[in-house]
Motif scaffolding. Structure first.
Motif, PDB file in Angstrom:
ATOM      1  N   GLY A  66      12.731  15.208   6.729  1.00  0.00           N
ATOM      2  CA  GLY A  66      12.271  15.062   5.352  1.00  0.00           C
ATOM      3  C   GLY A  66      12.075  13.610   4.957  1.00  0.00           C
ATOM      4  O   GLY A  66      11.131  13.270   4.236  1.00  0.00           O
ATOM      5  N   PHE A  67      12.949  12.733   5.435  1.00  0.00           N
ATOM      6  CA  PHE A  67      12.816  11.307   5.126  1.00  0.00           C
ATOM      7  C   PHE A  67      11.514  10.750   5.695  1.00  0.00           C
ATOM      8  O   PHE A  67      10.800   9.995   5.029  1.00  0.00           O
ATOM      9  N   GLY A  68      11.181  11.130   6.919  1.00  0.00           N
ATOM     10  CA  GLY A  68       9.938  10.666   7.511  1.00  0.00           C
ATOM     11  C   GLY A  68       8.720  11.135   6.745  1.00  0.00           C
ATOM     12  O   GLY A  68       7.768  10.369   6.532  1.00  0.00           O
ATOM     13  N   GLU A  69       8.736  12.389   6.291  1.00  0.00           N
ATOM     14  CA  GLU A  69       7.614  12.902   5.521  1.00  0.00           C
ATOM     15  C   GLU A  69       7.532  12.256   4.141  1.00  0.00           C
ATOM     16  O   GLU A  69       6.441  12.023   3.616  1.00  0.00           O
ATOM     17  N   ILE A  70       8.672  11.958   3.540  1.00  0.00           N
ATOM     18  CA  ILE A  70       8.670  11.288   2.232  1.00  0.00           C
ATOM     19  C   ILE A  70       8.001   9.921   2.334  1.00  0.00           C
ATOM     20  O   ILE A  70       7.193   9.542   1.489  1.00  0.00           O
ATOM     21  N   VAL A  71       8.331   9.168   3.379  1.00  0.00           N
ATOM     22  CA  VAL A  71       7.728   7.848   3.554  1.00  0.00           C
ATOM     23  C   VAL A  71       6.221   7.963   3.758  1.00  0.00           C
ATOM     24  O   VAL A  71       5.429   7.202   3.167  1.00  0.00           O
ATOM     25  N   ARG A  72       5.782   8.928   4.550  1.00  0.00           N
ATOM     26  CA  ARG A  72       4.345   9.093   4.785  1.00  0.00           C
ATOM     27  C   ARG A  72       3.616   9.472   3.499  1.00  0.00           C
ATOM     28  O   ARG A  72       2.557   8.901   3.179  1.00  0.00           O
ATOM     29  N   VAL A  73       4.159  10.430   2.751  1.00  0.00           N
ATOM     30  CA  VAL A  73       3.521  10.837   1.497  1.00  0.00           C
ATOM     31  C   VAL A  73       3.536   9.698   0.481  1.00  0.00           C
ATOM     32  O   VAL A  73       2.578   9.490  -0.270  1.00  0.00           O
ATOM     33  N   PHE A  74       4.626   8.938   0.469  1.00  0.00           N
ATOM     34  CA  PHE A  74       4.731   7.799  -0.437  1.00  0.00           C
ATOM     35  C   PHE A  74       3.645   6.768  -0.145  1.00  0.00           C
ATOM     36  O   PHE A  74       2.973   6.264  -1.050  1.00  0.00           O
ATOM     37  N   LEU A  75       3.448   6.442   1.130  1.00  0.00           N
ATOM     38  CA  LEU A  75       2.405   5.491   1.499  1.00  0.00           C
ATOM     39  C   LEU A  75       1.013   6.050   1.216  1.00  0.00           C
ATOM     40  O   LEU A  75       0.083   5.296   0.874  1.00  0.00           O
ATOM     41  N   ASN A  76       0.870   7.344   1.316  1.00  0.00           N
ATOM     42  CA  ASN A  76      -0.423   7.976   1.100  1.00  0.00           C
ATOM     43  C   ASN A  76      -0.822   7.991  -0.372  1.00  0.00           C
ATOM     44  O   ASN A  76      -2.019   8.037  -0.695  1.00  0.00           O
ATOM     45  N   ASN A  77       0.165   7.942  -1.269  1.00  0.00           N
ATOM     46  CA  ASN A  77      -0.110   8.039  -2.700  1.00  0.00           C
ATOM     47  C   ASN A  77       0.140   6.741  -3.455  1.00  0.00           C
ATOM     48  O   ASN A  77       0.046   6.725  -4.691  1.00  0.00           O
ATOM     49  N   LEU A  78       0.429   5.665  -2.743  1.00  0.00           N
ATOM     50  CA  LEU A  78       0.732   4.402  -3.412  1.00  0.00           C
ATOM     51  C   LEU A  78      -0.540   3.587  -3.652  1.00  0.00           C
ATOM     52  O   LEU A  78      -0.578   2.377  -3.464  1.00  0.00           O
ATOM     53  N   ASP A  79      -1.593   4.273  -4.070  1.00  0.00           N
ATOM     54  CA  ASP A  79      -2.830   3.597  -4.458  1.00  0.00           C
ATOM     55  C   ASP A  79      -3.122   3.749  -5.950  1.00  0.00           C
ATOM     56  O   ASP A  79      -4.168   3.297  -6.420  1.00  0.00           O
ATOM     57  N   ALA A  80      -2.210   4.384  -6.670  1.00  0.00           N
ATOM     58  CA  ALA A  80      -2.364   4.553  -8.114  1.00  0.00           C
ATOM     59  C   ALA A  80      -0.974   4.667  -8.737  1.00  0.00           C
ATOM     60  O   ALA A  80      -0.063   5.234  -8.115  1.00  0.00           O
ATOM     61  N   PRO A  81      -0.760   4.151  -9.937  1.00  0.00           N
ATOM     62  CA  PRO A  81      -1.732   3.431 -10.775  1.00  0.00           C
ATOM     63  C   PRO A  81      -2.036   2.012 -10.292  1.00  0.00           C
ATOM     64  O   PRO A  81      -2.987   1.404 -10.736  1.00  0.00           O
ATOM     65  N   VAL A  82      -1.202   1.476  -9.379  1.00  0.00           N
ATOM     66  CA  VAL A  82      -1.472   0.156  -8.804  1.00  0.00           C
ATOM     67  C   VAL A  82      -1.746   0.348  -7.315  1.00  0.00           C
ATOM     68  O   VAL A  82      -0.943   0.972  -6.604  1.00  0.00           O
TER      69      VAL A  82
END
Length: 406
Positions: free
Chosen positions: A142-158
Motif C-alpha cells: 500500500g505504501f508503494g501504491e500511495i507514493v505512485r498515486v501521489f506523484l501521479n496527482n501532484l500536478d494540481a493545484p500546484v
C-alpha cells in the motif's frame, strides 16, 4: 578444486584482477553487436543495485517489503526536480534565484536522494514494527501504491511533478565538464552514452557489494539474521529489534534512492508509470530467485531477470510470426519469462545460488593424530595412537572391563 573462500590471498587477488579486466573489456566487446546490448547490461546493473538494497530488508532482516519501488521513485524524482527545468518553470521565485536554471550536479543529488529515500524507509518502518509476514507485505504494498498515486496527482493545484506526463529534460552526468550522455573518444575508442554509464553503474554496484559484504559480517548483520530466524528469541537475547528493523528499512531504501537517481539520469525522463507494483514484484523475485540473503545469488538473480525479458524480445518476434500475429509479442514475452521462472523455482526451490544451510559443514578429513583400529565395529571406541599410556591417562579413557566389587 578449492573454492574462492579456501584460496590463498594471492589466488584471490589474481581472480579479482581477472574479473576486473573482464568487466572493463565487456562493454567494448558487446558493443560490436550493437549499443542495444550494452544498454541491456546497464539496465541489469541498475537492477543489481536495487536487488542488493532489497536483500538487506528481505534477505538479512526477513522483512517482506513489496513497496520497495517507492524509494526508487523518491530518488528518481529528487534528480528530476533538482536537475531539470521543472521547478524553475513552475515557481518564479526559484527561476529568479537560479537564472540559468536549477541544475544541481549529480554528486550532490545522489547523497540527497539517498538521504531522503532513507528517511522515507524509516517512516515506512515505524508504523509496521509489530507486523509480520502477509500483513507487513500488504502494508508495504500500500505504501508503494500511495507514493505512485501521489506523484501521479501532484500536478494540481500546484504543478510539482507534472503528473502523468512526467518530467523531461533531466540533466545527464558530467565529470570535469565531460558529459557522459554524449559519445566520447578515449584511448582511441568510441565511448557512447551506454558505455559511459556502464562504468558508473559498475562502480556503484562494486561499492554496494562491499557495503553489503561488510554489513553481513558485522554485529548489525548478525543481529538482523537473528531477527529473521526468530524475532522473539533475538529480543530475549537483548537485541533491540525496533531500532534494527528501522535501520534495515533505512539502509535498503538508501540503495533504492541511489538507483533512482541513476535511472533518472540515464533515461532523461521519468513518470509514475515506471514505478508501478509489477516493478516492485520483479525486484522481490530477483532476490528470491537468486537466493535470499546470499550476495552472489542475488546478483545472479538480478542479472538474469533483468536481461532475460530483453533477450526474449528476439524470441517472441519469430514466435509471433509463426502464429500469423495472433499472439501479442509483449504478452508472449511475459509468458516466456513466467515459464522460465516457474521452471527454475521447481528445480531450485531455494534459489539459483542459495546460501549454505546453517549447521551443515563439509566432512572433515580424519585427524592424523588419531587412527582407528582396522576391523573395529560401529559404536566401538577408537584406539588412539597414545594407547601405550595407562588407561587412566588416555583421552578419552580406554574402554576397560569394570570388575564388580565384592
Amino acid at each position: 578444486m578449492k573454492s574462492l573462500a579456501e584460496a590463498s590471498p594471492r589466488q584471490k587477488l589474481v581472480v579479482f584482477l581477472l574479473a576486473a579486466v573482464a568487466l572493463c573489456v565487456l562493454p567494448f566487446v558487446v558493443q560490436l553487436a550493437g549499443n542495444a546490448w550494452v544498454r541491456i547490461i546497464d539496465i541489469a546493473l541498475l537492477y543489481v543495485l536495487l536487488a542488493l538494497g532489497l536483500n538487506i530488508v528481505v534477505g538479512y532482516a526477513g522483512l517482506l517489503d513489496l513497496g520497495y519501488v517507492a524509494f526508487y521513485a523518491v530518488g528518481a524524482y529528487m534528480l528530476g526536480l533538482l536537475a531539470s527545468p521543472q521547478l524553475t518553470d513552475t515557481f518564479p521565485a526559484i527561476a529568479a534565484a537560479f537564472p540559468h536554471g536549477l541544475h544541481l550536479p549529480w554528486w550532490i543529488v545522489i547523497p540527497i536522494g539517498a538521504l531522503v529515500a532513507g528517511g522515507a524507509g524509516v517512516l515506512l518502518g515505524a508504523p509496521t514494527l509489530k507486523l509480520r509476514g502477509d500483513y507487513l507485505a500488504i502494508v508495504t504494498l500500500g505504501f508503494g501504491e500511495i507514493v505512485r498515486v501521489f506523484l501521479n496527482n501532484l500536478d494540481a493545484p500546484v504543478n510539482i511533478t507534472n503528473g502523468p506526463k512526467g518530467i523531461t529534460g533531466i540533466d545527464e552526468i558530467k565529470i570535469l565538464s565531460v558529459s557522459l550522455g554524449q559519445t566520447q573518444d578515449f584511448f582511441g575508442l568510441d565511448w557512447p552514452k551506454v558505455t559511459n554509464y556502464y562504468f558508473i553503474l559498475l562502480i556503484l554496484c562494486v561499492i554496494a557489494v562491499v557495503i553489503c559484504f561488510r554489513l553481513e559480517r558485522s554485529r548489525i548483520g548478525r543481529a538482523w539474521m537473528a531477527i529473521r530466524e526468530d524475532e522473539v528469541a533475538a529480543k530475549s537475547m537483548g537485541i533491540n529489534t525496533r531500532n534494527l528493523k528501522l535501520l534495515a528499512f533505512g539502509m535498503g531504501a538508501t540503495f533504492g534512492g541511489v538507483s533512482g537517481v541513476m535511472f533518472a539520469s540515464f533515461q532523461g525522463f521519468i513518470s509514475p508509470e515506471s514505478f508501478s507494483l509489477p516493478e516492485s514484484v520483479m525486484i522481490v523475485a530477483m532476490v528470491v530467485l537468486g537466493g535470499i540473503g546470499h550476495l552472489p545469488g542475488v546478483i545472479v538473480g538480478a542479472l538474469l531477470l533483468a536481461a532475460l525479458p530483453e533477450v526474449l524480445r528476439y524470441v517472441a518476434g519469430p514466435l509471433q510470426q509463426m502464429t500469423d500475429g495472433r499472439l501479442d509479442a509483449s504478452i508472449l514475452r511475459q509468458l516466456l519469462v513466467a515459464l522460465a521462472m516457474i521452471g527454475i523455482m521447481l528445480s531450485r526451490p531455494r534459489g539459483l545460488w542459495p546460501s549454505p544451510e546453517h549447521g551443515k559443514v563439509g566432512a572433515r578429513p580424519p585427524s592424523p593424530q588419531s587412527t582407528t583400529t582396522p576391523g573395529a565395529l560401529d559404536g566401538e571406541l577408537p584406539k588412539e595412537v597414545h594407547q601405550h599410556l595407562t588407561a587412566a591417562r588416555q583421552i578419552p579413557p580406554a574402554a576397560t572391563h569394570i570388575a564388580p566389587s565384592e
